[in-house]
Design an enzyme around this catalytic site. Structure first.
Site, PDB file in Angstrom:
ATOM      1  N   HIS A  33       2.783  27.632 -10.170  1.00 15.13           N
ATOM      2  CA  HIS A  33       3.940  26.801  -9.827  1.00 15.13           C
ATOM      3  C   HIS A  33       3.933  25.433 -10.506  1.00 15.13           C
ATOM      4  O   HIS A  33       4.897  24.679 -10.379  1.00 15.13           O
ATOM      5  CB  HIS A  33       4.017  26.620  -8.304  1.00 15.13           C
ATOM      6  CG  HIS A  33       4.187  27.920  -7.582  1.00 15.13           C
ATOM      7  ND1 HIS A  33       5.411  28.525  -7.416  1.00 15.13           N
ATOM      8  CD2 HIS A  33       3.273  28.763  -7.052  1.00 15.13           C
ATOM      9  CE1 HIS A  33       5.246  29.668  -6.777  1.00 15.13           C
ATOM     10  NE2 HIS A  33       3.959  29.842  -6.552  1.00 15.13           N
ATOM     11  N   SER A  46       1.616  27.708  -3.136  1.00 19.66           N
ATOM     12  CA  SER A  46       2.911  28.368  -3.267  1.00 19.66           C
ATOM     13  C   SER A  46       3.778  28.285  -2.025  1.00 19.66           C
ATOM     14  O   SER A  46       4.996  28.331  -2.118  1.00 19.66           O
ATOM     15  CB  SER A  46       2.714  29.827  -3.687  1.00 19.66           C
ATOM     16  OG  SER A  46       1.839  30.481  -2.822  1.00 19.66           O
ATOM     17  N   LYS A  75       7.937  32.488 -13.261  1.00 22.33           N
ATOM     18  CA  LYS A  75       8.468  31.395 -12.450  1.00 22.33           C
ATOM     19  C   LYS A  75       9.196  30.403 -13.362  1.00 22.33           C
ATOM     20  O   LYS A  75      10.270  30.726 -13.841  1.00 22.33           O
ATOM     21  CB  LYS A  75       7.340  30.818 -11.605  1.00 22.33           C
ATOM     22  CG  LYS A  75       7.009  31.860 -10.524  1.00 22.33           C
ATOM     23  CD  LYS A  75       5.748  31.683  -9.787  1.00 22.33           C
ATOM     24  CE  LYS A  75       5.623  32.852  -8.787  1.00 22.33           C
ATOM     25  NZ  LYS A  75       4.262  33.219  -8.493  1.00 22.33           N
TER      26      LYS A  75
HETATM   27  C1  LIG Z   1       3.548  34.310  -7.980  1.00 22.91           C
HETATM   28  C2  LIG Z   1       2.108  33.995  -7.947  1.00 22.91           C
HETATM   29  C3  LIG Z   1       1.163  34.885  -8.467  1.00 22.91           C
HETATM   30  C4  LIG Z   1       1.540  36.278  -8.926  1.00 22.91           C
HETATM   31  O1  LIG Z   1       2.201  36.274 -10.133  1.00 22.91           O
HETATM   32  P1  LIG Z   1       3.134  37.524 -10.506  1.00 22.91           P
HETATM   33  O2  LIG Z   1       3.321  37.397 -11.970  1.00 22.91           O
HETATM   34  O3  LIG Z   1       4.374  37.372  -9.719  1.00 22.91           O
HETATM   35  O4  LIG Z   1       2.356  38.753 -10.131  1.00 22.91           O
HETATM   36  C5  LIG Z   1      -0.153  34.493  -8.520  1.00 22.91           C
HETATM   37  N1  LIG Z   1      -0.523  33.280  -8.045  1.00 22.91           N
HETATM   38  C6  LIG Z   1       0.347  32.417  -7.492  1.00 22.91           C
HETATM   39  C7  LIG Z   1      -0.135  31.102  -6.972  1.00 22.91           C
HETATM   40  C8  LIG Z   1       1.683  32.756  -7.426  1.00 22.91           C
HETATM   41  O5  LIG Z   1       2.559  31.924  -6.848  1.00 22.91           O
END
Ligand SMILES: *Cc1c(COP(=O)(O)O)cnc(C)c1O
Length: 385
Positions: free
Chosen positions: A203, A175, A235
């Site tokens: 992602h 990320s 996302k």
């Molecule tokens: C954003 C993210 C999460 C958390 O997800 P949310 O729905 O925002 O709690 C978990 N793992 C990764 C790799 C992320 O980028």
């Protein structure tokens, strides 16, 4: 009790203080932030779906039918027809027998790891994994082994000496770095050492692979090779929530045992309806992925010409390494003066001396937006370090 005000002041002096901004519009490259219009490069709305009219309309219809809240946890009476339909569609999307919704990705990760592992087991994590995977590992009470980033040889040595059940977990796309995990090598190592492999593809889903199937589809990896696939919906899908996809037995185990699934309110059914609409767009509108790749190329070409400190990423996450938190902040502030918003990412989110600008691109950006960003970055490089 320790003096909180003093601790906060130290944090500020170390350039590590964080604060929030107020956004007063929908996700878009041009954002209303604290009363100004800024050109944003920090959203994870990679495909530009968070404000898509069909997604908004589905949310509104869902609210009309189900109201605002789900009323209870899934195992009480919070599990709606909308949630169920979305789970079936996510199973079809990932090519797996079943999928299970969680209210957030953070909760999915702590729930999965603590349900599958316990004392006496061993969990292996890439050093750059997302915080929720680390926290889930701690909560599970398993032995936690962190291997150097993407170092499969080191992981293999650690695995050979491990006890109990063995689970390897990695981000699909990291990320804060934007690189893709060495999943093919991880899968063969997992198989050779009789370990489970889990991928958090927060992602990658929507962004890579045919129909946006993510890192696994991009690399041609099957459920046999990666039995646990976790994805988030906040996302590229542009909505909210998360899911796990896998075998019948995996999903039933999580329903029975994942505490962050059992003891929390189900996400609003209207949000599930919105995600059903966005999933259709993710699958069918391949042009959004192509557009995103074009923008990534445009940015990287321009950045290379300017000699910017690019990292080795082919994804819409394009960090520029600053080193110190102070330097990253100075760049971010310089960009903001020019009407461009890119957040400085500082420790502990990234390692010491790994502070950076985390630039994220969206299919909704125009070519001119990228050029404006490059222009802004050129000015940043002129400020003395
Ligand atoms: C954003 C993210 C999460 C958390 O997800 P949310 O729905 O925002 O709690 C978990 N793992 C990764 C790799 C992320 O980028």
């Amino acid at each position: 009790m320790k003096n909180l005000a003093v601790a906060l002041e130290r944090r500020r002096e170390a350039h590590l203080y964080r604060s929030r901004r107020q956004v007063s519009c929908a996700q878009s490259p041009e954002l209303q932030v604290d009363g100004r219009t800024l050109l944003g490069f920090c959203s994870n709305d990679y495909l530009g779906l968070a404000a898509h009219p069909e997604v908004i309309a589905a949310l509104q219809r869902g609210a009309g039918q189900y109201g605002a809240g789900s009323g209870a946890a899934h195992l009480v009476i919070g599990h709606s027809t909308a949630h169920h339909a979305l789970e079936e569609e996510l199973a079809d999307f990932t090519g797996r027998p079943r999928a299970l919704l969680f209210s957030t990705g953070y909760m999915a990760n702590i729930g999965i790891l603590s349900a599958l592992l316990g004392r006496g087991d061993t969990l292996f994590e890439d050093r750059l994994n997302h915080a929720s995977l680390i926290d889930g590992g701690i909560l599970s009470r398993a032995r936690l082994k962190r291997y150097p980033h993407a170092d499969v040889a080191r992981l293999a040595t650690q695995l050979a000496n491990a006890q109990g059940e063995k689970l390897i977990v990695t981000d699909g796309i990291f990320s804060m770095d934007g690189d893709i995990a060495p999943l093919t090598a991880l899968a063969s190592t997992a198989r050779a050492q009789d370990a489970w492999l889990m991928v958090d593809d927060a992602h990658g889903l929507g962004v890579l692979g045919a129909e946006g199937g993510g890192c696994l589809s991009h690399l041609g990896l099957s459920q046999d090779e990666v039995p646990i696939l976790m994805g988030t919906l906040g996302k590229a899908f542009g909505t909210f929530g998360a899911f796990v996809a896998g075998s019948e037995a995996l999903i039933e185990t999580l329903i029975q045992q994942a505490r962050s699934y059992i003891y929390t309110t189900a996400l609003p059914p209207a949000v599930a309806e919105a995600t059903r609409a966005s999933l259709k767009l993710v699958r069918k509108e391949g042009w959004r992925r192509e557009r995103l790749q074009q923008l990534v190329q445009r940015f990287r070409n321009g950045a290379r010409q300017l000699g910017l400190p690019l990292m080795d990423s082919t994804t819409p996450i394009q960090p520029l390494l600053a080193g110190s938190a102070k330097q990253a902040l100075a760049w971010s502030q310089q960009l903001e003066k020019q009407g461009i918003l890119v957040t400085a990412i500082r420790p502990p989110t990234v390692p010491e001396e790994g502070a950076r600008l985390r630039i994220t691109l969206s299919a909704a950006h125009q070519d001119e937006h990228i050029d404006q960003l490059l222009d802004g970055l050129k000015k940043c490089m002129q400020i003395p370090t």
